[in-house]
Design an enzyme around this catalytic site. Sequence first.
Site, short mmCIF file in Angstrom:
data_model
loop_
_atom_site.label_atom_id
_atom_site.label_comp_id
_atom_site.label_asym_id
_atom_site.label_seq_id
_atom_site.Cartn_x
_atom_site.Cartn_y
_atom_site.Cartn_z
N HIS A 1 0.86 -1.19 0.00
CA HIS A 1 0.00 0.00 0.00
C HIS A 1 0.89 1.23 0.00
O HIS A 1 1.83 1.33 0.79
CB HIS A 1 -0.91 0.04 1.24
CG HIS A 1 -1.75 1.27 1.27
ND1 HIS A 1 -2.96 1.36 0.63
CD2 HIS A 1 -1.53 2.48 1.84
CE1 HIS A 1 -3.43 2.57 0.79
NE2 HIS A 1 -2.60 3.28 1.53
N SER B 1 -7.74 3.77 8.94
CA SER B 1 -8.43 3.68 7.66
C SER B 1 -7.69 2.73 6.72
O SER B 1 -8.28 1.79 6.15
CB SER B 1 -8.49 5.10 7.06
OG SER B 1 -8.83 5.07 5.70
N LYS C 1 -8.69 -1.73 5.98
CA LYS C 1 -8.92 -2.31 4.65
C LYS C 1 -7.91 -3.41 4.34
O LYS C 1 -8.26 -4.45 3.79
CB LYS C 1 -8.87 -1.21 3.58
CG LYS C 1 -10.08 -0.28 3.64
CD LYS C 1 -9.96 0.88 2.69
CE LYS C 1 -8.99 1.92 3.17
NZ LYS C 1 -9.14 3.26 2.65
N ASP D 1 -15.21 2.50 7.05
CA ASP D 1 -14.16 3.39 6.55
C ASP D 1 -14.60 4.10 5.29
O ASP D 1 -14.31 5.29 5.09
CB ASP D 1 -12.87 2.61 6.27
CG ASP D 1 -11.84 3.54 5.64
OD1 ASP D 1 -11.41 4.47 6.34
OD2 ASP D 1 -11.51 3.37 4.46
N ARG E 1 -14.50 12.57 6.11
CA ARG E 1 -13.26 13.26 6.48
C ARG E 1 -12.77 14.16 5.35
O ARG E 1 -12.24 15.24 5.58
CB ARG E 1 -12.17 12.24 6.84
CG ARG E 1 -12.44 11.55 8.17
CD ARG E 1 -11.54 10.34 8.35
NE ARG E 1 -10.14 10.65 8.16
CZ ARG E 1 -9.24 9.81 7.63
NH1 ARG E 1 -9.61 8.59 7.25
NH2 ARG E 1 -8.00 10.17 7.51
#
Length: 432
Positions: A90, A191, A195, A169, A176
Amino acid sequence: MGGGALVTFAAVDVIRAKRDGQVLSDAQIDWVVDAYTQGVVADEQMAALAMAILLRGMTPGEISRWTAAMIASGERMDLGGVGRPTADKHSTGGVGDKITLPLTPLVAACGAAVPQLSGRGLGHTGGTLDKLESIPGWRASLTGAEFRDQLRDVGAVICAAGADLAPADRKLYALRDVTGTVESIPLIASSIMSKKIAEGTGALVLDVKVGSGAFMKDAVTAGELARTMVDLGTAAGVRTVALLTDMSTPLGLAVGNAVEVAESVEVLAGGGPADVVELTLALAREMLDAAGLTDADPAEVLASGAAMDSWRSMIRAQGGDPSAPLPEARETEVVRAAADGVVRSIDAYGVGVAAWRLGAGRARKEDPVSFGAGVVLRVKPGATVRAGDPLCELRTDEPDRFASARDLVAGAIVVDDGAPPVPSSLLIDRIA
Ligand code: URA
């Protein structure tokens, strides 16, 4: 979280508690995340709580419970049946960050299964799905069964996350985004990690970007975010490691959608810009290490053409034609150096916003993107240029977008007549 009935609270009491700097209890966190997902806690109440969290922070225990509650809001996938170790990556997002495209098939060609659930771009950073959608026929949405079959058969999948993956999320991130509450380490870490943990990967490598083109502008804050995420992953049984990498200047030369796909294919063909190759190989080594596949050498696999074969299989499996020409923008304008000199710096944020203004990105999540639009750099920091030499190419379908993009790149690409800049290191730190 026990599976019993949730204790009920008044949302305003939870908001007041965090506003006043108290530590939220597990029961308060479980309740508020669940009640928000169900629509019992209203958007304005969650917005107030998110702002209180941003201002007051959270303890490691609160962050861990908040993450668990977000995972529990949806399905946690089990990838045990895919028959090989799973490893994912990620990135916290940057300008010209196309690394997922060459990395996923490369790591699959080295023997791992890579379940990349990706997103779309918003603002100046591009989204992996937008880039891949520039390939004719390619589709981002897969059913759960298609996802698992492709992971087993091809070893590489890049697709959109399903609605069942951490729905709390999905709702909270959208809130947000419009309430000035993105830039909170507890909220970003929970967040991202909710995931990734829900997706079921066994190993995870985080590429935490530092610099003008990233969320985190300095290495200290980026290190804090990385440490928080590594601890969350490790506690959840995911072998997690983070690299802090430079995002003060764009990665590679191409910034946009189709232009980034083309650059990724160059890397898979054994060429491509040195920084893109360096980061792809560094992340591949970390992913393979974390997955326990220490025999494969990603540089050799890249040179052998096996990663390109894996890319073509991955694109075809999702309906894309890897041989089809990529979309091109209707108009191109070259920006040239005003004087002789050396390229001192190229500011990632300025180039990212220029690509976005040319149509490569979106201002609202429902906007379309232009696949051919973007910026293609012709130089990197340290290059020597003569007056009139090309610095970059602007590409768009709508020529009235050139003016603001031209101003942005003129400010972002600094040419002067001083000594060449000291080359900066792409890899800043490693946190395990
Ligand atoms: N990406 C995410 O998924 N969540 C954040 O909060 C920030 C970046």
